[in-house]
Design a protein around this motif. Structure first.
Motif, PDB file in Angstrom:
ATOM      1  N   VAL A 148      14.788  -0.299   4.002  1.00 24.44           N
ATOM      2  CA  VAL A 148      13.493  -0.076   3.360  1.00 24.44           C
ATOM      3  C   VAL A 148      12.795  -1.418   3.221  1.00 24.44           C
ATOM      4  CG1 VAL A 148      12.289   0.686   1.277  1.00 24.44           C
ATOM      5  CG2 VAL A 148      14.336   1.911   2.059  1.00 24.44           C
ATOM      6  N   LEU A 149      11.579  -1.470   3.731  1.00 27.02           N
ATOM      7  CA  LEU A 149      10.792  -2.694   3.592  1.00 27.02           C
ATOM      8  C   LEU A 149       9.720  -2.463   2.535  1.00 27.02           C
ATOM      9  CD1 LEU A 149       9.530  -5.434   4.447  1.00 27.02           C
ATOM     10  CD2 LEU A 149       8.426  -4.223   6.338  1.00 27.02           C
ATOM     11  N   MET A 150       9.654  -3.357   1.559  1.00 31.23           N
ATOM     12  CA  MET A 150       8.569  -3.274   0.568  1.00 31.23           C
ATOM     13  C   MET A 150       7.613  -4.430   0.815  1.00 31.23           C
ATOM     14  SD  MET A 150      10.602  -2.221  -2.905  1.00 31.23           S
ATOM     15  CE  MET A 150       9.168  -2.003  -3.938  1.00 31.23           C
ATOM     16  N   ILE A 151       6.371  -4.116   1.157  1.00 35.23           N
ATOM     17  CA  ILE A 151       5.370  -5.167   1.345  1.00 35.23           C
ATOM     18  C   ILE A 151       4.527  -5.222   0.070  1.00 35.23           C
ATOM     19  CG2 ILE A 151       3.534  -6.097   2.795  1.00 35.23           C
ATOM     20  CD1 ILE A 151       4.541  -4.359   5.080  1.00 35.23           C
ATOM     21  N   HIS A 194       6.609   7.594   6.949  1.00 32.35           N
ATOM     22  CA  HIS A 194       7.437   6.663   6.176  1.00 32.35           C
ATOM     23  C   HIS A 194       6.729   5.329   5.924  1.00 32.35           C
ATOM     24  CE1 HIS A 194      10.818   9.383   5.997  1.00 32.35           C
ATOM     25  NE2 HIS A 194      10.484   9.728   7.236  1.00 32.35           N
ATOM     26  N   ILE A 195       5.419   5.383   5.974  1.00 33.42           N
ATOM     27  CA  ILE A 195       4.612   4.246   5.495  1.00 33.42           C
ATOM     28  C   ILE A 195       3.908   4.761   4.246  1.00 33.42           C
ATOM     29  CG2 ILE A 195       2.767   2.594   6.008  1.00 33.42           C
ATOM     30  CD1 ILE A 195       3.215   3.226   8.991  1.00 33.42           C
ATOM     31  N   ILE A 196       4.319   4.279   3.092  1.00 36.37           N
ATOM     32  CA  ILE A 196       3.815   4.890   1.863  1.00 36.37           C
ATOM     33  C   ILE A 196       3.217   3.850   0.931  1.00 36.37           C
ATOM     34  CG2 ILE A 196       4.433   6.330  -0.133  1.00 36.37           C
ATOM     35  CD1 ILE A 196       6.848   7.267   1.597  1.00 36.37           C
ATOM     36  N   ARG A 197       1.956   4.062   0.580  1.00 31.63           N
ATOM     37  CA  ARG A 197       1.321   3.180  -0.400  1.00 31.63           C
ATOM     38  C   ARG A 197       1.588   3.687  -1.807  1.00 31.63           C
ATOM     39  NH1 ARG A 197      -2.016  -0.812   0.746  1.00 31.63           N
ATOM     40  NH2 ARG A 197      -3.081  -0.847   2.747  1.00 31.63           N
ATOM     41  N   VAL A 198       1.883   2.784  -2.716  1.00 32.92           N
ATOM     42  CA  VAL A 198       1.968   3.170  -4.128  1.00 32.92           C
ATOM     43  C   VAL A 198       1.138   2.171  -4.918  1.00 32.92           C
ATOM     44  CG1 VAL A 198       4.251   4.235  -3.987  1.00 32.92           C
ATOM     45  CG2 VAL A 198       4.068   1.794  -4.466  1.00 32.92           C
ATOM     46  N   ILE A 199       0.724   2.571  -6.095  1.00 28.94           N
ATOM     47  CA  ILE A 199      -0.031   1.629  -6.922  1.00 28.94           C
ATOM     48  C   ILE A 199       0.863   1.169  -8.071  1.00 28.94           C
ATOM     49  CG2 ILE A 199      -2.098   1.290  -8.338  1.00 28.94           C
ATOM     50  CD1 ILE A 199      -3.451   3.363  -6.548  1.00 28.94           C
ATOM     51  N   PRO A 200       1.275  -0.082  -8.051  1.00 27.13           N
ATOM     52  CA  PRO A 200       2.224  -0.556  -9.057  1.00 27.13           C
ATOM     53  C   PRO A 200       1.567  -0.700 -10.423  1.00 27.13           C
ATOM     54  CG  PRO A 200       1.582  -2.385  -7.616  1.00 27.13           C
ATOM     55  CD  PRO A 200       0.902  -1.156  -7.104  1.00 27.13           C
ATOM     56  N   LEU A 201       1.666   0.369 -11.192  1.00 28.47           N
ATOM     57  CA  LEU A 201       1.169   0.408 -12.566  1.00 28.47           C
ATOM     58  C   LEU A 201       2.255   1.081 -13.383  1.00 28.47           C
ATOM     59  CD1 LEU A 201      -2.522   1.666 -12.154  1.00 28.47           C
ATOM     60  CD2 LEU A 201      -1.829  -0.514 -13.188  1.00 28.47           C
ATOM     61  N   VAL A 250       9.710   5.103  -8.517  1.00 28.16           N
ATOM     62  CA  VAL A 250      11.167   5.257  -8.493  1.00 28.16           C
ATOM     63  C   VAL A 250      11.546   6.378  -7.521  1.00 28.16           C
ATOM     64  CG1 VAL A 250      13.150   6.002  -9.871  1.00 28.16           C
ATOM     65  CG2 VAL A 250      11.537   4.330 -10.807  1.00 28.16           C
ATOM     66  N   ARG A 251      10.818   7.486  -7.623  1.00 29.36           N
ATOM     67  CA  ARG A 251      11.114   8.630  -6.752  1.00 29.36           C
ATOM     68  C   ARG A 251      10.937   8.253  -5.273  1.00 29.36           C
ATOM     69  NH1 ARG A 251       8.015  11.956  -4.261  1.00 29.36           N
ATOM     70  NH2 ARG A 251       6.093  11.360  -5.336  1.00 29.36           N
ATOM     71  N   ILE A 252       9.835   7.547  -4.982  1.00 24.75           N
ATOM     72  CA  ILE A 252       9.560   7.197  -3.578  1.00 24.75           C
ATOM     73  C   ILE A 252      10.599   6.210  -3.029  1.00 24.75           C
ATOM     74  CG2 ILE A 252       7.908   5.983  -2.086  1.00 24.75           C
ATOM     75  CD1 ILE A 252       5.694   7.371  -3.776  1.00 24.75           C
ATOM     76  N   ILE A 253      10.969   5.240  -3.840  1.00 24.84           N
ATOM     77  CA  ILE A 253      11.978   4.280  -3.355  1.00 24.84           C
ATOM     78  C   ILE A 253      13.291   5.021  -3.069  1.00 24.84           C
ATOM     79  CG2 ILE A 253      13.322   2.196  -3.915  1.00 24.84           C
ATOM     80  CD1 ILE A 253      10.947   1.306  -5.689  1.00 24.84           C
ATOM     81  N   ARG A 254      13.672   5.915  -4.007  1.00 23.58           N
ATOM     82  CA  ARG A 254      14.915   6.708  -3.796  1.00 23.58           C
ATOM     83  C   ARG A 254      14.835   7.502  -2.507  1.00 23.58           C
ATOM     84  NH1 ARG A 254      15.779   8.150  -9.566  1.00 23.58           N
ATOM     85  NH2 ARG A 254      17.267   6.537 -10.172  1.00 23.58           N
ATOM     86  N   GLN A 255      13.698   8.178  -2.354  1.00 22.60           N
ATOM     87  CA  GLN A 255      13.514   9.057  -1.201  1.00 22.60           C
ATOM     88  C   GLN A 255      13.607   8.253   0.112  1.00 22.60           C
ATOM     89  OE1 GLN A 255       9.602  11.041  -1.518  1.00 22.60           O
ATOM     90  NE2 GLN A 255       9.155  10.081   0.458  1.00 22.60           N
ATOM     91  N   GLU A 256      13.007   7.056   0.131  1.00 25.45           N
ATOM     92  CA  GLU A 256      13.017   6.280   1.375  1.00 25.45           C
ATOM     93  C   GLU A 256      14.376   5.624   1.636  1.00 25.45           C
ATOM     94  OE1 GLU A 256      10.694   6.709   3.663  1.00 25.45           O
ATOM     95  OE2 GLU A 256       9.897   8.074   2.132  1.00 25.45           O
ATOM     96  N   ILE A 257      15.111   5.363   0.568  1.00 22.51           N
ATOM     97  CA  ILE A 257      16.478   4.865   0.776  1.00 22.51           C
ATOM     98  C   ILE A 257      17.314   5.952   1.448  1.00 22.51           C
ATOM     99  CG2 ILE A 257      18.637   4.293  -0.430  1.00 22.51           C
ATOM    100  CD1 ILE A 257      17.035   2.596  -2.370  1.00 22.51           C
ATOM    101  N   SER A 258      17.059   7.198   1.048  1.00 17.55           N
ATOM    102  CA  SER A 258      17.882   8.277   1.601  1.00 17.55           C
ATOM    103  C   SER A 258      17.452   8.661   3.020  1.00 17.55           C
ATOM    104  CB  SER A 258      17.874   9.497   0.679  1.00 17.55           C
ATOM    105  OG  SER A 258      16.569  10.023   0.650  1.00 17.55           O
ATOM    106  N   ILE A 284       7.340   0.699   2.228  1.00 17.75           N
ATOM    107  CA  ILE A 284       6.637   1.072   0.996  1.00 17.75           C
ATOM    108  C   ILE A 284       5.702  -0.086   0.659  1.00 17.75           C
ATOM    109  CG2 ILE A 284       6.897   1.627  -1.455  1.00 17.75           C
ATOM    110  CD1 ILE A 284       9.718   2.645  -0.808  1.00 17.75           C
ATOM    111  N   ILE A 285       4.454   0.236   0.373  1.00 24.59           N
ATOM    112  CA  ILE A 285       3.489  -0.840   0.132  1.00 24.59           C
ATOM    113  C   ILE A 285       2.892  -0.729  -1.272  1.00 24.59           C
ATOM    114  CG2 ILE A 285       1.487  -2.076   1.080  1.00 24.59           C
ATOM    115  CD1 ILE A 285       1.915  -0.568   3.708  1.00 24.59           C
ATOM    116  N   PRO A 286       3.492  -1.384  -2.262  1.00 27.05           N
ATOM    117  CA  PRO A 286       2.866  -1.417  -3.586  1.00 27.05           C
ATOM    118  C   PRO A 286       1.576  -2.226  -3.490  1.00 27.05           C
ATOM    119  CG  PRO A 286       5.184  -2.123  -3.689  1.00 27.05           C
ATOM    120  CD  PRO A 286       4.758  -2.122  -2.247  1.00 27.05           C
ATOM    121  N   THR A 287       0.453  -1.600  -3.816  1.00 25.60           N
ATOM    122  CA  THR A 287      -0.848  -2.225  -3.577  1.00 25.60           C
ATOM    123  C   THR A 287      -1.665  -2.346  -4.857  1.00 25.60           C
ATOM    124  OG1 THR A 287      -0.853  -1.100  -1.433  1.00 25.60           O
ATOM    125  CG2 THR A 287      -2.937  -2.085  -2.158  1.00 25.60           C
TER     126      THR A 287
END
Ligand SMILES: Cc1ncc(C[n+]2csc(CCOP(=O)(O)OP(=O)(O)O)c2C)c(N)n1
Ligand code: SF4
Lengths: 387, 195
Positions: free
Chosen positions: A303-306, A339-346, A354-362, A369-372
């Motif tokens: 999993v890559l987090m940008i 499997h390119i997913i943007r999330v807003i880190p708030l 948390v759910r998305i990171i778990r899902q992409e690990i599996s 995953i791109i926290p933007t």
């Protein structure tokens, strides 16, 4: 000095390196400004194959470089940056390089230095002057910031040809930055008396700015990684490297720009699960993309987090090449769209992250995953400018 | 004339503006100036330190020697203590008294003030409060420059010119508020010393 370096480079058709040490890079002072040199006329080199470094040509060019060594040395011997000061007391001869010369002279503000001093700021070493100081003085003290390069050179491998003191024999510390007090101690043995820091003074390590999106991204990542323990997150250099410090302790590496992705890939290849890479948006476009392509081609399970804050936060908020391009770059490199997913880190999105990171690990393959969310500093600057 | 000044505080508090104003005034007065900064990561809420040296003679070292500083000018009280090894025997500690508390183990502020009180020559000034009173909380750092101004051996007008130089692009009002802060700091500092 840069002016002079450009002239030398033109004269000998070689690159000239301006070597800066830490303190010099972080120091400023009044300077005299010369008129700008005119730009060179745009023209092809006389030897048009100069930069075609096929072995046959490279060999020829290396011979030319070697042939120039003597000239480089004589340039050094006559350089205005290498000076020789005739001190009366020949019990010690000092070779002071670059900024170490400033620290030396700081100790002789009120009286002249009693020892001969060779100041070296242009390389290769000025042979004549080095020969003179070493033959006239009983002992040499070498003052060098950084690695004891000249000291090792002059001492030789067996260390028995000259009486030399410096970083290698403990006259100066083997590592760390020099300063005027260390140089004074090396020459005179004098230890500066100084006040102590009161015990109540607490350490104040650097921190994320209040409201920084990296905080929320790490909080989510930490919650997921609790299940797996330490040693799964390979990261990179940027503000997000602060995630290595308490209270986060989220990341396990920071080596060089782009190494998060290639190290995580290597770790995944070697069987580490999960393997997580954390990289900033700007570092990603600087040197993370090639590693990602590699992971795509082998569909590496990682999993890559940008961490997209739309700027180069750590170096002062310069524009990032990644702005508005991250998703298309990842798609272009072949990452599966799903499997390119943007999330807003708030904070309010914590559970979702948390759910998305778990899902992409599996997911067995490469996900991004791109926290933007924009950096608080650039945001503040923009809001001010708009007012 | 030679003044070696350690500037200290917390990243983001405005040390760089202090260095720029004094540095500008020094160069404008025909003096030599060297300034070494601690950059980068330390900018984010960590301790920051800058060495500012001004002199009528050429300056050699970029770093102030330990035991050599004439002034520690600090915009945070605990930070003023961190650099005591640099202070010379007769040196002054001039520090803001308002703590910047962004760590969980920040010491009791009264204990901090007590330590500062032990230093032979010190000025403790509530620069945050003074800046607030003149209606410009952001000018706290210029209050501190004012508090140190009598020790700099630089014409006061040159410091005002330095302020104009860095804040000029932000308009006349900002310039004037900062000059007001400079004056208020100077005034308080005089009173503190005459007490
Ligand atoms: C090869 C190289 N060039 C330049 C730098 C300086 N540098 C440090 S961090 C950084 C980029 C930070 O930007 P980003 O990855 O977007 O992270 P942010 O700080 O915004 O969180 C750069 C260019 C470096 N460390 N290595
Ligand atoms: S500068 Fe920006 S990216 Fe860096 S810690 Fe502050 S808010 Fe975060």
């Amino acid at each position: 000095m840069a002016f002079y370096a450009f002239e030398m480079s033109e004269k000998y058709q070689v690159p000239v390196l301006l070597r800066l040490t830490t303190r010099l890079s972080h120091s400023r002072s009044g300077v005299e400004v010369k008129p700008l040199k005119n730009e060179n006329e745009l023209k092809l080199p006389e030897d048009k194959r100069q930069f075609v470094l096929l072995p046959a040509i490279a060999r020829k060019r290396y011979k030319m470089l070697l042939a120039n060594q003597e000239k480089f040395e004589s340039e050094s011997e006559t350089s205005p940056f290498n000076t020789y000061y005739e001190g009366k007391d020949k019990s010690i001869g000092i070779i002071a390089c670059g900024i170490a010369y400033n620290y030396l002279m700081e100790n002789y503000n009120d009286s002249p230095c009693p020892y001969p001093v060779l100041k070296v700021s242009q390389y290769p070493l000025p042979r004549k002057q080095v020969e003179k100081i070493s033959s006239e003085c009983k002992q040499l003290v070498i003052l060098e910031e950084g690695a004891p390069m000249i000291e090792e050179m002059l001492k030789g491998y067996l260390g028995n040809c000259l009486n030399i003191r410096g970083r290698l024999d403990g006259t100066l510390p083997r590592d760390g930055e020099l300063n005027p007090n260390l140089v004074l101690r090396a020459l005179t043995g004098k230890i500066t008396e100084m006040k102590t820091v009161p015990q109540i003074v607490a350490a104040r390590p650097p921190k994320f700015c209040n409201g920084c999106g990296h905080i929320d991204a790490y909080n989510a990542l930490n919650e997921v990684m609790k299940e797996y323990g330490d040693g799964h997150v390979l990261a990179d250099i940027g503000c997000y490297t602060l995630g290595a410090l308490p209270p986060f302790n989220s990341i396990n590496s920071c080596v060089d720009m782009g190494a998060s992705i290639t190290m995580a890939k290597g770790a995944a290849d070697a069987g580490l699960f999960p393997a997580i890479a954390v990289i900033g948006d700007s570092t990603f476009t600087h040197s993370g993309m090639t590693g990602l392509l590699d992971a795509v081609i082998e569909n590496t399970n990682m999993v890559l987090m940008i961490m997209d804050n739309s700027t180069t936060g750590m170096t002062g908020g310069q524009d990032s090449h990644a702005v508005d391009r991250l998703v298309s770059i990842c798609e272009g490199l072949g990452v599966n769209k799903d499997h390119i997913i943007r999330v807003i880190p708030l904070k309010k999105n914590h559970e979702e992250m948390v759910r998305i990171i778990r899902q992409e690990i599996s997911y067995n393959g490469i996900s991004v995953i791109i926290p933007t969310r924009e950096c608080m500093q650039t945001l503040k600057r923009k809001t001010k400018a708009n007012k | 004339m030679k003044k070696d000044i350690i500037l200290s505080g917390v990243g983001g508090q405005g040390i760089l503006s202090i260095a720029t104003v004094i540095g500008y005034a020094a160069i404008d007065s025909g003096l030599y100036m060297k300034q070494a900064e601690v950059h980068g990561m330390s900018q984010r809420g960590g301790d920051v330190q800058s060495h500012l040296r001004i002199s009528s003679k050429e300056i050699h070292s970029d770093l102030i020697p330990f035991g050599g500083a004439d002034i520690i000018l600090s915009i945070e009280p605990m930070e003023s203590l961190r650099y005591l090894p640099y202070l010379s025997e007769e040196g002054w500690v001039i520090t803001n008294s308002t703590p910047f508390d962004n760590i969980s183990n920040y010491p009791d502020i009264n204990a901090v003030k007590e330590e500062i009180g032990k230093i032979k020559k010190h000025i403790l000034i509530d620069a945050d409060d003074i800046a607030k009173n003149i209606g410009s909380p952001m000018s706290m750092n210029m209050v501190m420059v004012g508090a140190a101004s009598d020790f700099l051996e630089i014409d006061f007008e040159k410091l005002e010119k330095g302020i104009r130089f860095i804040f000029g692009s932000k308009g006349e009002e900002v310039v004037n508020k900062n000059i007001e802060a400079l004056n208020a700091g100077k005034e308080f500092s005089e009173k503190f010393r005459n007490k």
